[in-house]
Design a protein around this motif. Structure first.
Motif, PDB file in Angstrom:
ATOM      1  N   UNK A   1       0.825  -1.211   0.000  1.00 39.90           N
ATOM      2  CA  UNK A   1       0.000   0.000   0.000  1.00 39.90           C
ATOM      3  C   UNK A   1       0.852   1.252   0.000  1.00 39.90           C
ATOM      4  N   UNK A   2       0.484   2.247  -0.809  1.00 42.94           N
ATOM      5  CA  UNK A   2       1.183   3.529  -0.766  1.00 42.94           C
ATOM      6  C   UNK A   2       0.822   4.302   0.487  1.00 42.94           C
ATOM      7  N   UNK A   3       1.588   5.327   0.787  1.00 44.98           N
ATOM      8  CA  UNK A   3       1.243   6.212   1.886  1.00 44.98           C
ATOM      9  C   UNK A   3       0.032   7.057   1.501  1.00 44.98           C
ATOM     10  N   UNK A   4      -0.740   7.449   2.513  1.00 43.25           N
ATOM     11  CA  UNK A   4      -1.966   8.211   2.274  1.00 43.25           C
ATOM     12  C   UNK A   4      -1.970   9.464   3.137  1.00 43.25           C
ATOM     13  N   UNK A   5      -2.202  10.594   2.484  1.00 44.61           N
ATOM     14  CA  UNK A   5      -2.309  11.876   3.177  1.00 44.61           C
ATOM     15  C   UNK A   5      -3.589  12.540   2.705  1.00 44.61           C
ATOM     16  N   UNK A   6      -4.505  12.835   3.638  1.00 43.08           N
ATOM     17  CA  UNK A   6      -5.736  13.526   3.261  1.00 43.08           C
ATOM     18  C   UNK A   6      -5.759  14.885   3.948  1.00 43.08           C
ATOM     19  N   UNK A   7      -6.342  15.863   3.277  1.00 41.36           N
ATOM     20  CA  UNK A   7      -6.323  17.238   3.781  1.00 41.36           C
ATOM     21  C   UNK A   7      -7.728  17.812   3.774  1.00 41.36           C
ATOM     22  N   UNK A   8      -7.987  18.679   4.727  1.00 37.87           N
ATOM     23  CA  UNK A   8      -9.253  19.397   4.745  1.00 37.87           C
ATOM     24  C   UNK A   8      -9.021  20.811   5.231  1.00 37.87           C
TER      25      UNK A   8
END
Length: 733
Positions: A424-431
């Motif tokens: 799995x790739x790294x995951x970065x979510x932003x809000x």
């Protein structure tokens, strides 16, 4: 006869086919549903029985046996007002008045001298006790009355199924299920001084005292949040346990370090802290799952660029997924400016950035997809189009999702599944929609949360906000001010809820227009006006009006139904200043950045929620130090708590707390975030300490027993409360 909690309510004595249908209206199908169909919290009331009735205060309910003394009718203001006088066993005389229809049937059924059971609400007038909402029954038809006081309950009901019937069925169910097992771990019940499970449920339905009721409610707050945390944290552990990550370790003297050396400004302390957290996550063999929440204008894009360059330094690719093509084009332009002429030494070529959207031509789409599949494209800024199976990556190392509330867990997983090697790739979510800490602790069960609060420049950019009625005489002066700002090289936004005049709500809200054809329906944070949409401002009407008002100064128009090439041309003219006034829908809500903008008018602002208003106003926190936002309302803005909150503060985190107070959790969690919106007792704003405590308690419990083998009753309770894993997506963005 005995019952199980998962038995259908049709097995309950006295509950026939019709009652089953009526209970289904209330979402009650099982015995468990019935005994957790709680009385309305605001409807608990003190009741006095028998001889205690004379102690009742105004507003309290009484039950007692009395004798009918007289039925009388007297003229008053042209009408005959009727009264009934009764005397209880202590000699107290009670009076009840009938101002409308005279109850002939009661007078016939209970003539003078009858002994009756009385039920009513007490009020005193002239020192005498009166009864409102009077109910009479034959004393001989009921059991002997209790003496003393109790707390009465009222249940949410439906037509054909009264509160009293529900109360009777609840008591029958509680009698037949017997004593309910304690399901919380004993150490937590003792440590937190919680009432037992059986006692708490029975107390809620038949409270012996206000003190007991308070204790029962405290127990139910804890157990609601505990069960939710179990569901969320088990889901997180399952996800993390099933995933094998990749190493995106820090590379010195790579493109990321070069990027930092070229920045023309200093990073804030919050940005530096979050970049350090990202470096640690990406250098770990476990996949990163991190949420960055930051107010508008706090520099999240710079942090995202840092993370993407870390992946590129590690020899992999990065994708930045955004909800609209307007935002994709802007992000790509910003990143190209920041990363232009950067050479990736391991490849001996320049870093390449592409854009992918559903509106691309076939040849352009083929070119971008070939670059991703071959590895020649290092970074792609994409809309929902990137989720299609035909889009493949050579070596995807990082997924960044901007404005994560526009996407669900399934979209995140579709992207993270695009590695053919199975890891799995790294995951970065932003809000940019700040989240109260209590919501973050509960909602984002599978994400580590980072927060950026400090804006670059130490708060030198300010936005003064005022709210006015749309008919305010100050409007003309505002237009003069805009003309003055434009003459000094600045720009203005005018935002409207509708594109075309006299549209229906379903066709008019911009958030439904800006999505791509391949994307899902987006969540619309818009508040219905309740009086139709005929008089609501539209882009076309306002654009026509302002063209005449500001002539010869050009006025632009932007909305989601325009072709992408038209939208980009309008935005380029606005950025360049050739068109300094822009009339738009909420297509500008997310990410659109024009530094010279200094004024924003939001027409019919009462049609929008706090979150959307704050996002729109955020377009002004970009470059110019002194900015102004005017909220025009179709009603008195003084009576609108959302508009007053916008006037009072520009702090997105404070506004998020206010929004939570106004809307409660259900609306905050949204349609794709099932489970947490069903909290009956817990309030994620006021019960923050319990949120944090249950999170810690559950984490400790799962650390010792990840599969809860030793706690089958906890598993059973979570299944009762969240059947079919229906909180599995409660961590949805």
């Amino acid at each position: 006869m005995s019952l199980q909690l998962d038995d259908p309510i049709s097995v309950l004595p006295g509950v026939g086919t019709r009652a089953v249908r009526l209970y289904a209206r209330l979402g009650i199908h099982r015995v468990w549903d019935l005994i957790t169909h709680w009385p309305r919290q605001e409807a608990f009331h003190l009741e006095h029985h028998g001889e205690a009735a004379h102690q009742a205060r105004d507003g309290e309910v009484v039950h007692f046996v009395a004798t009918i003394d007289a039925w009388t009718r007297t003229p008053r203001r042209g009408k005959k007002v009727g009264t009934v006088t009764l005397t209880d066993d202590l000699g107290t005389r009670w009076v009840s008045t009938f101002f409308q229809r005279w109850p002939h049937w009661l007078e016939r059924q209970f003539p003078v001298g009858s002994v009756v059971e009385v039920n009513g609400k007490v009020t005193h007038f002239g020192g005498r006790p009166y009864l409102q909402q009077l109910k009479l029954a034959s004393a001989s038809s009921r059991d002997d009355q209790l003496n003393g006081s109790s707390i009465g309950v009222v249940y949410p009901a439906t037509q054909g199924l009264a509160s009293a019937t529900i109360s009777k069925d609840v008591q029958t169910a509680l009698r037949l299920v017997g004593e309910l097992d304690e399901w919380l771990p004993e150490q937590y019940v003792a440590t937190h001084h919680l009432m037992g499970a059986d006692e708490a449920i029975r107390t809620m339905h038949e409270p012996p005292s206000s003190e007991a009721l308070t204790q029962a409610q405290a127990r139910l707050v804890y157990e609601e949040l505990f069960a939710l945390q179990v569901a969320l944290q088990r889901n997180r552990n399952i996800i993390k346990g099933a995933e094998h990550g990749i190493m995106n370790a820090v590379v010195t003297n790579g493109v990321c370090d070069l990027f930092h050396s070229r920045l023309p400004f200093a990073l804030t302390s919050d940005q530096i802290t979050v970049m350090g957290e990202i470096d640690r996550d990406m250098g770990s063999p476990h996949p990163m799952h991190r949420l960055i929440q930051g107010d508008v204008g706090t520099g999240k894009t710079i942090v995202a660029a840092h993370a993407m360059l870390r992946a590129i330094d590690a020899g992999r690719q990065a994708v930045l997924m955004v909800p609209t093509q307007v935002l994709a084009e802007q992000h790509a332009s910003t990143l190209r400016d920041l990363l232009q002429d950067m050479v990736i030494e391991r490849y001996g070529r320049f870093l390449t950035i592409d854009v992918l959207s559903a509106n691309d031509t076939k040849s352009e789409r083929r070119r971008v997809c070939d670059g991703l599949a071959s590895g020649l494209t290092d970074l792609v800024v994409a809309t929902h189009a990137v989720l299609e199976p035909s889009v493949q990556f050579a070596d995807l190392g990082l997924v960044v999702i901007d404005e994560q509330h526009r996407f669900g867990v399934e979209h995140r997983r579709s992207l993270t599944d695009k590695r053919v090697t199975g890891d799995s790739p790294d995951l970065l979510v932003m809000t940019a929609t700040p989240i109260p800490r209590s919501i973050a602790l509960t909602l984002y069960g599978d994400l580590d949360v980072s927060t950026i609060k400090t804006r670059p420049g130490g708060g030198r950019i300010t936005v003064k906000t005022i709210a006015l009625e749309k008919t305010s005489p100050r409007r003309e002066g505002l237009y003069d001010f805009i003309a003055q700002e434009v003459s000094q090289g600045r720009k203005a936004y005018v935002v409207c809820p509708l594109i075309e005049p006299r549209e229906s709500q379903d066709n008019a809200i911009e958030s439904n227009d800006v999505q791509e054809d391949s994307g899902p329906t987006l969540f619309v944070d818009t508040v219905p006006g309740g009086h139709g949409w005929d008089e609501v401002a539209s882009v076309r009407d306002v654009h026509r009006t302002l063209q005449e008002r500001f002539s010869p100064t050009p006025v632009g128009m932007l909305h989601g139904r325009m072709r992408s090439v038209e939208r980009e041309a309008v935005m380029e003219d606005f950025r360049a200043g050739t068109v300094p006034i822009l009339v738009a829908t909420t297509v500008i809500e997310v990410g659109v950045s024009v530094d010279e903008s200094s004024v924003m008018i939001i027409e019919d602002a009462d049609r929008f929620g706090i979150s959307q208003l704050h996002q729109l106003r955020g377009r002004l926190f970009r470059g110019y130090p002194d900015n102004y936002c005017v909220l025009f309302s179709s009603k008195d803005p003084e009576d609108n708590p959302r508009l007053q909150a916008m006037v009072a503060t520009a702090d997105g985190f404070e506004l998020a707390e206010i929004d939570l107070q106004l809307r409660r959790e259900g609306a905050v969690f949204g349609t794709n975030q099932t489970g947490a919106g069903e909290l009956a007792f817990a309030n994620l704003l006021t019960d923050l300490e319990v949120v944090a405590q249950t999170r810690a308690d559950v984490a400790a419990l799962l650390a010792d027993d990840p599969d809860l083998v030793g706690y089958p009753r906890i598993v059973e309770q979570v299944n009762y409360r969240h059947p079919d894993d229906h909180v599995i997506f409660a961590d949805a963005g």
